[in-house]
Motif scaffolding. Structure first.
Motif, PDB file in Angstrom:
ATOM      1  N   ILE A   1      32.960  33.632 -24.508  1.00 42.22           N
ATOM      2  CA  ILE A   1      33.698  34.369 -25.698  1.00 42.22           C
ATOM      3  C   ILE A   1      32.493  35.285 -26.300  1.00 42.22           C
ATOM      4  N   ILE A   2      31.287  34.851 -26.535  1.00 45.08           N
ATOM      5  CA  ILE A   2      30.231  35.867 -27.185  1.00 45.08           C
ATOM      6  C   ILE A   2      30.029  37.062 -26.079  1.00 45.08           C
ATOM      7  N   THR A   3      30.059  36.885 -24.822  1.00 40.17           N
ATOM      8  CA  THR A   3      30.095  37.864 -23.699  1.00 40.17           C
ATOM      9  C   THR A   3      31.080  38.793 -23.947  1.00 40.17           C
ATOM     10  N   VAL A   4      32.256  38.580 -24.253  1.00 39.55           N
ATOM     11  CA  VAL A   4      33.203  39.300 -24.225  1.00 39.55           C
ATOM     12  C   VAL A   4      33.071  40.124 -25.420  1.00 39.55           C
ATOM     13  N   ILE A   5      32.849  39.668 -26.630  1.00 41.29           N
ATOM     14  CA  ILE A   5      32.534  40.370 -27.967  1.00 41.29           C
ATOM     15  C   ILE A   5      31.423  41.390 -27.798  1.00 41.29           C
ATOM     16  N   ALA A   6      30.347  40.711 -27.147  1.00 39.01           N
ATOM     17  CA  ALA A   6      29.290  41.984 -26.492  1.00 39.01           C
ATOM     18  C   ALA A   6      29.748  43.045 -25.870  1.00 39.01           C
ATOM     19  N   LEU A   7      30.678  42.827 -24.990  1.00 37.46           N
ATOM     20  CA  LEU A   7      31.126  43.768 -24.254  1.00 37.46           C
ATOM     21  C   LEU A   7      31.994  44.848 -24.887  1.00 37.46           C
ATOM     22  N   ILE A   8      32.731  44.201 -25.765  1.00 39.72           N
ATOM     23  CA  ILE A   8      33.677  44.998 -26.538  1.00 39.72           C
ATOM     24  C   ILE A   8      32.764  45.970 -27.402  1.00 39.72           C
TER      25      ILE A   8
ATOM     26  N   LEU B   1      17.359  54.040  -8.168  1.00 42.49           N
ATOM     27  CA  LEU B   1      17.381  52.531  -9.071  1.00 42.49           C
ATOM     28  C   LEU B   1      16.633  52.860 -10.263  1.00 42.49           C
ATOM     29  N   SER B   2      15.585  53.305 -10.213  1.00 44.30           N
ATOM     30  CA  SER B   2      14.585  53.315 -11.572  1.00 44.30           C
ATOM     31  C   SER B   2      15.331  54.235 -12.501  1.00 44.30           C
ATOM     32  N   ASN B   3      15.842  55.292 -12.133  1.00 44.67           N
ATOM     33  CA  ASN B   3      16.429  56.012 -13.151  1.00 44.67           C
ATOM     34  C   ASN B   3      17.854  55.353 -13.819  1.00 44.67           C
ATOM     35  N   TRP B   4      18.455  54.832 -12.709  1.00 41.60           N
ATOM     36  CA  TRP B   4      19.583  54.077 -13.175  1.00 41.60           C
ATOM     37  C   TRP B   4      19.469  52.782 -14.506  1.00 41.60           C
ATOM     38  N   LEU B   5      18.356  52.257 -14.254  1.00 36.88           N
ATOM     39  CA  LEU B   5      17.960  51.168 -15.027  1.00 36.88           C
ATOM     40  C   LEU B   5      17.598  51.688 -16.210  1.00 36.88           C
ATOM     41  N   THR B   6      16.746  52.971 -16.403  1.00 34.16           N
ATOM     42  CA  THR B   6      16.623  53.377 -17.711  1.00 34.16           C
ATOM     43  C   THR B   6      17.482  54.402 -18.118  1.00 34.16           C
ATOM     44  N   SER B   7      18.909  54.649 -17.373  1.00 32.06           N
ATOM     45  CA  SER B   7      19.800  55.371 -18.100  1.00 32.06           C
ATOM     46  C   SER B   7      20.665  54.484 -19.038  1.00 32.06           C
ATOM     47  N   ASP B   8      21.268  55.201 -20.061  1.00 30.98           N
ATOM     48  CA  ASP B   8      22.046  54.544 -21.131  1.00 30.98           C
ATOM     49  C   ASP B   8      23.305  54.626 -20.732  1.00 30.98           C
ATOM     50  N   ALA B   9      23.782  53.713 -19.430  1.00 30.21           N
ATOM     51  CA  ALA B   9      25.182  53.982 -19.188  1.00 30.21           C
ATOM     52  C   ALA B   9      25.783  52.504 -19.478  1.00 30.21           C
ATOM     53  N   VAL B  10      27.312  52.941 -19.771  1.00 32.69           N
ATOM     54  CA  VAL B  10      28.002  51.587 -20.286  1.00 32.69           C
ATOM     55  C   VAL B  10      28.091  50.609 -19.113  1.00 32.69           C
ATOM     56  N   VAL B  11      28.065  50.946 -17.683  1.00 40.20           N
ATOM     57  CA  VAL B  11      27.903  49.996 -16.680  1.00 40.20           C
ATOM     58  C   VAL B  11      26.670  49.319 -16.709  1.00 40.20           C
ATOM     59  N   ARG B  12      25.759  49.836 -16.751  1.00 40.70           N
ATOM     60  CA  ARG B  12      24.205  49.269 -16.765  1.00 40.70           C
ATOM     61  C   ARG B  12      24.335  48.250 -18.064  1.00 40.70           C
ATOM     62  N   ASN B  13      24.583  48.877 -19.216  1.00 39.22           N
ATOM     63  CA  ASN B  13      24.545  47.870 -20.366  1.00 39.22           C
ATOM     64  C   ASN B  13      25.685  46.542 -20.189  1.00 39.22           C
ATOM     65  N   SER B  14      26.579  46.883 -19.703  1.00 42.49           N
ATOM     66  CA  SER B  14      27.625  45.633 -19.403  1.00 42.49           C
ATOM     67  C   SER B  14      27.117  44.540 -18.516  1.00 42.49           C
ATOM     68  N   LEU B  15      26.537  44.996 -17.405  1.00 40.47           N
ATOM     69  CA  LEU B  15      25.893  44.290 -16.164  1.00 40.47           C
ATOM     70  C   LEU B  15      24.786  43.582 -16.834  1.00 40.47           C
TER      71      LEU B  15
ATOM     72  N   ASN C   1      32.295  50.236 -27.334  1.00 40.94           N
ATOM     73  CA  ASN C   1      32.654  50.921 -28.683  1.00 40.94           C
ATOM     74  C   ASN C   1      31.324  51.193 -29.374  1.00 40.94           C
ATOM     75  N   PHE C   2      30.114  51.260 -28.741  1.00 42.62           N
ATOM     76  CA  PHE C   2      29.003  51.294 -29.309  1.00 42.62           C
ATOM     77  C   PHE C   2      28.977  51.903 -30.398  1.00 42.62           C
ATOM     78  N   ASP C   3      29.201  53.039 -30.651  1.00 42.74           N
ATOM     79  CA  ASP C   3      28.963  53.957 -31.956  1.00 42.74           C
ATOM     80  C   ASP C   3      29.165  53.394 -33.202  1.00 42.74           C
ATOM     81  N   PRO C   4      30.585  53.057 -33.465  1.00 45.37           N
ATOM     82  CA  PRO C   4      31.121  52.450 -34.405  1.00 45.37           C
ATOM     83  C   PRO C   4      30.624  51.075 -34.708  1.00 45.37           C
ATOM     84  N   LEU C   5      30.674  50.284 -33.383  1.00 44.78           N
ATOM     85  CA  LEU C   5      30.546  48.864 -33.852  1.00 44.78           C
ATOM     86  C   LEU C   5      29.164  48.279 -33.958  1.00 44.78           C
ATOM     87  N   PHE C   6      28.231  48.661 -33.232  1.00 45.11           N
ATOM     88  CA  PHE C   6      26.858  48.037 -33.104  1.00 45.11           C
ATOM     89  C   PHE C   6      26.725  48.197 -34.553  1.00 45.11           C
ATOM     90  N   ASP C   7      26.429  49.154 -35.270  1.00 41.46           N
ATOM     91  CA  ASP C   7      25.919  49.121 -36.509  1.00 41.46           C
ATOM     92  C   ASP C   7      26.751  48.351 -37.541  1.00 41.46           C
TER      93      ASP C   7
END
Ligand code: PHE
Length: 446
Positions: free
Chosen positions: A360-367, A132-146, A371-377
């Motif tokens: 609505i804001i959560t959906v935007i955040a999930l999008i 669990l500890s490894n999962w919590l610090t992994s930069d995975a889409v599932v973790r980030n979404s949750l 698509n982290f790389d282009p969108l976040f910045d």
């Protein structure tokens, strides 16, 4: 019939809410790393001047408009407008603020989600749950979404409860805890080997950088983002202040708290980085500067905590509790902006408005997560570097060039009867009329 508007019940409640909005990720990781890479105390010095000379007057503009109109940004700006054109501009500026702050929240929620994950990680380690500890610090889409969803649920929960039972109650609990944790961490980190090098890097000014335009631009951007300006956050919090309150005084208290906590955060983060260096952790990026932004928080500092042995678990826990609190007291102020608009303009019930807009804001955040790389910045740059300064400029224009001067004075006098002869009224109108808009534009076009 519109429901009765909320109001902060005490000065303390307002101060905790407004400083909670101001103190966020911007203070704790933005300010210290900006300072360290821009000449240490030379940046600090410039920042202090800009914060009080430019950001404080702009903060006052929002608080005064808000309390006068007792309404959301769109209605408030329209209320101080005269004539069809300015009313249209008011609609445009108010609405752009609402959209901007919603997008700020969408990226803020992603980073805040990481903070919760890193906050839970030491607990999982204490319980011996390695996987669990490894999962919590992994930069995975599932973790980030949750964790985005979890963070947004907390934000919606607090905003649904309203001004007094939600914002004021939670800010009054969380902000004092934040200050206590910050002090404890500073005291501990300063006892570690290497910390004094950090203190030197932070506090000894390199004045050769002070004329550097990028220092000015960074300091100004930092001051505006940090005081939550331009997007109607301080306006809406101002609209919940009672008429007996002395606005110039509480405005300056908010600015002092915000700047004070940013300076304190520097006393924690920069020494911590040099302690990490002392413990063999890489703290410089390829260009030779200090690692800043997300890299600092999710890799340098956790690597430092790892080198601390058993104590590191508790330090990590305290540090990420601090980050989570700072994020949450800011995110609620962001969500309040569109929610207040939905309630007052479209007659939505508060809870419903919070759930709909929050979703609505959560959906935007999930999008963005997907698509982290282009969108976040793109979203960060567009909202904080383009939209926020322009909106800050527009607010100054509204208050100084459109709104009637005697109405402004009347508003300030409520709660501060001899305002007319005071220092604030001698300086501030001139500032918001000339200095602030020009300075914002100059920096903007840098
Ligand atoms: N002031 C917050 C911070 O420093 C960010 C913020 C921006 C909050 C805009 C509300 C509105 O992190």
């Amino acid at each position: 019939m519109a429901a009765a508007r909320g109001e902060f019940t005490s000065r303390f409640g307002f101060l905790m809410a407004a400083s909670g909005s101001a103190v966020g990720l911007g203070n704790i990781w933005g300010f210290p790393t900006n300072a360290a890479s821009n000449g240490g105390a030379a940046f600090l010095f410039t920042y202090l001047i800009l914060a009080f000379a430019l950001a404080y007057p702009a903060l006052m503009a929002e608080l005064i408009i808000g309390r006068h109109a007792r309404a959301n940004a769109v209605t408030a700006l329209r209320a101080i407008s005269i004539g069809g054109k300015t009313r249209l501009a008011a609609l445009l500026v108010g609405f752009t603020g609402i959209v901007t702050v919603s997008f700020i929240l969408s990226f803020y929620a992603i980073v805040s989600g990481w903070m919760i994950a890193f906050f839970l990680e030491p607990l999982s380690r204490l319980l011996g749950m390695e996987g669990l500890s490894n999962w919590l610090t992994s930069d995975a889409v599932v973790r980030n979404s949750l964790f985005v969803v979890l963070f947004m649920m907390l934000t919606v929960y607090i905003i649904s409860a309203g001004v007094k039972e939600g914002i004021e109650k939670w800010a009054s609990r969380l902000m004092p805890s934040l200050i206590v944790i910050l002090f404890l961490l500073i005291v501990y980190v300063l006892t570690l080997p290497g910390a004094m090098d950090g203190l030197r890097a932070y506090l000894i000014p390199d004045f050769s950088l002070i004329a550097d335009p990028s220092l000015l631009v960074d300091a100004m951007g930092q001051a505006f983002f940090s005081l939550s300006l331009g997007v109607g956050t301080m306006l809406i919090y101002g609209s919940y202040i009672n008429k007996q309150e002395n606005l110039p005084t509480i405005g300056s208290m908010v600015a002092l708290l915000d700047v004070g906590i940013a300076v304190l955060a520097g006393l924690l983060i920069i020494p911590a980085m040099y302690v990490a260096l002392n413990n063999g952790v890489e703290i410089y990026d390829d260009a030779g500067g200090l690692i800043a932004g997300p890299g600092l928080i999710v890799s340098v500092l956790p690597a430092l905590f790892d080198t601390m042995g058993a104590v590191g678990v508790f330090v990590a826990f305290a540090f990420f509790a601090l980050m989570t609190i700072a994020s949450l007291t800011s995110s609620i102020s962001m969500l309040e902006v569109p929610v207040a608009y939905g309630v007052e303009h479209h007659g939505l019930e508060r809870r419903r408005a919070a759930i709909i807009i929050g979703s609505i804001i959560t959906v935007i955040a999930l999008i963005i997560v997907f698509n982290f790389d282009p969108l976040f910045d793109i979203v960060v740059t567009f909202t904080t570097e383009i939209s926020q300064p322009l909106l800050g400029f527009a607010f100054c224009i509204f208050v100084a060039w459109i709104w009637q001067r005697n109405e402004i004075l009347e508003e300030i006098k409520s709660g501060c009867p001899d305002a007319e002869s005071g220092l604030f009224w001698k300086i501030w109108p001139f500032y918001v009329k000339f200095i602030c808009p020009v300075a914002i534009l100059v920096v903007y076009f840098q």
